[in-house]
Enzyme design. Structure first.
Site, short mmCIF file in Angstrom:
data_model
loop_
_atom_site.label_atom_id
_atom_site.label_comp_id
_atom_site.label_asym_id
_atom_site.label_seq_id
_atom_site.Cartn_x
_atom_site.Cartn_y
_atom_site.Cartn_z
N GLY A 163 -11.15 2.83 1.42
CA GLY A 163 -10.57 3.27 2.69
C GLY A 163 -11.64 3.93 3.53
O GLY A 163 -12.36 3.28 4.30
N GLY A 164 -11.77 5.25 3.36
CA GLY A 164 -12.72 6.03 4.16
C GLY A 164 -14.13 5.44 4.17
O GLY A 164 -14.77 5.36 5.23
N HIS A 188 0.86 -1.19 0.00
CA HIS A 188 0.00 0.00 0.00
C HIS A 188 0.90 1.24 0.00
O HIS A 188 1.94 1.27 0.67
CB HIS A 188 -0.91 -0.01 1.23
CG HIS A 188 -2.01 1.00 1.12
ND1 HIS A 188 -1.80 2.34 1.33
CD2 HIS A 188 -3.33 0.86 0.79
CE1 HIS A 188 -2.95 2.98 1.13
NE2 HIS A 188 -3.88 2.11 0.80
N GLY A 217 -7.88 9.41 -0.31
CA GLY A 217 -8.35 10.32 0.74
C GLY A 217 -8.52 11.77 0.32
O GLY A 217 -8.69 12.64 1.16
N SER A 251 -10.55 7.22 -3.05
CA SER A 251 -11.73 8.08 -2.97
C SER A 251 -12.98 7.53 -3.66
O SER A 251 -13.86 8.29 -4.04
CB SER A 251 -11.43 9.48 -3.54
OG SER A 251 -10.52 10.15 -2.69
N GLU A 300 -4.16 2.10 -7.20
CA GLU A 300 -4.53 3.20 -6.29
C GLU A 300 -3.63 4.41 -6.58
O GLU A 300 -2.52 4.50 -6.01
CB GLU A 300 -4.34 2.77 -4.84
CG GLU A 300 -5.23 1.63 -4.40
CD GLU A 300 -5.52 1.68 -2.90
OE1 GLU A 300 -6.70 1.61 -2.55
OE2 GLU A 300 -4.57 1.79 -2.10
P1 13P Z 1 -9.78 6.15 0.42
O1 13P Z 1 -10.95 5.33 -0.11
O2 13P Z 1 -10.00 6.68 1.80
O3 13P Z 1 -9.37 7.19 -0.57
O4 13P Z 1 -8.56 5.13 0.57
C1 13P Z 1 -8.26 4.29 -0.47
C2 13P Z 1 -7.25 3.32 -0.01
O5 13P Z 1 -6.11 3.69 0.25
C3 13P Z 1 -7.67 1.93 0.14
O6 13P Z 1 -6.59 1.09 0.36
#
Ligand code: 13P
Length: 231
Positions: free
Chosen positions: A215-216, A85, A163, A194, A157
């Site tokens: 993530g979020g 990551h 984020g 995101s 990603e």
């Molecule tokens: P977000 O969805 O918060 O942008 O994070 C993505 C992420 O890093 C998932 O591993």
């Protein structure tokens, strides 16, 4: 579709126990995978969705203070594990060689690696992003046989999307997926960065996307349900 929930470094003990209850209210046909922060792995009792980890040690079980080995992850029922990551690459100096070693550890235990790749804004702007991503993949799969290579899930990603609320244009995602498929033609590829209930209709237009790494959104079950209903 695969939908991986990356809780990152969130949810203390009590919050995670509540989260488990909330997870039980999700009804979905999608392949949901839950990746709690490592300290919460042992409390995961929601067998409906498979368990994933966010990191693994590149070392085998033994004298490595603070590390968690792939054997240990397996013993807690972990089926998938995120590797490489960008937050680990940037904050923990994780290298492409490290991702390769970690992938080998996971494959030894039959845990499916989810390899994260992606460029910074700077690498996109100075047009080195294809090279960066190609190297991230080639180095990560070094010395693996064909069957091992095929078992990996790749997650694209873009670092500037994580984020920030910014998502790449569909043609930008398509270009990277094509690049990944040139090296790993049959592997599943996820998009992460995101992704949410408001932009999923736009992301969905890229037909090559096999799933999402969230993530979020993984922390907000109401919005997550909305997202899942739109897939
Ligand atoms: P977000 O969805 O918060 O942008 O994070 C993505 C992420 O890093 C998932 O591993």
């Amino acid at each position: 579709m695969i939908v991986m929930l990356n809780n990152k470094c969130n949810l203390n003990k009590e919050e995670f126990l509540n989260y488990l209850e909330d997870l039980k209210t999700i009804r979905t046909e999608e392949d949901l995978i839950v990746c709690p922060s490592t300290i919460n792995l042992s409390m995961y009792d929601n067998n409906v969705f498979p368990l994933g980890a966010q990191n693994v040690s590149k070392y085998i079980t033994g004298p490595h203070t603070g590390e968690i080995s792939s054997k240990q992850l397996k013993s807690y029922g972990v089926k998938y594990c995120i590797v490489g990551h960008s937050e680990r690459r940037q904050e923990q100096n994780e290298s492409n060689k490290d991702t390769n070693e970690k992938i080998k550890m996971l494959l030894n235990e039959g845990i499916i690696p989810v390899l994260c790749v992606g460029e910074t804004k700077e690498e996109r702007d100075n047009n080195t992003y294809k090279e960066v991503i190609t190297k991230e993949i080639n180095d990560a799969i070094k010395d693996l046989n064909e069957e091992e290579q095929e078992s990996i899930i790749v997650a694209y990603e873009p670092i500037y999307s994580i984020g920030t609320g910014i998502i790449p244009k569909n043609n930008e995602i398509e270009e990277i997926f094509k690049l990944i498929k040139e090296i790993l033609p049959t592997n599943k590829i996820l998009y992460g960065g995101s992704a949410n209930e408001n932009n999923i209709d736009e992301l969905k237009q890229t037909k090559e996307i096999d799933g999402y790494l969230l993530g979020g959104l993984s922390l907000n079950i109401t919005k997550l349900k909305d997202f899942l209903s739109k897939l």
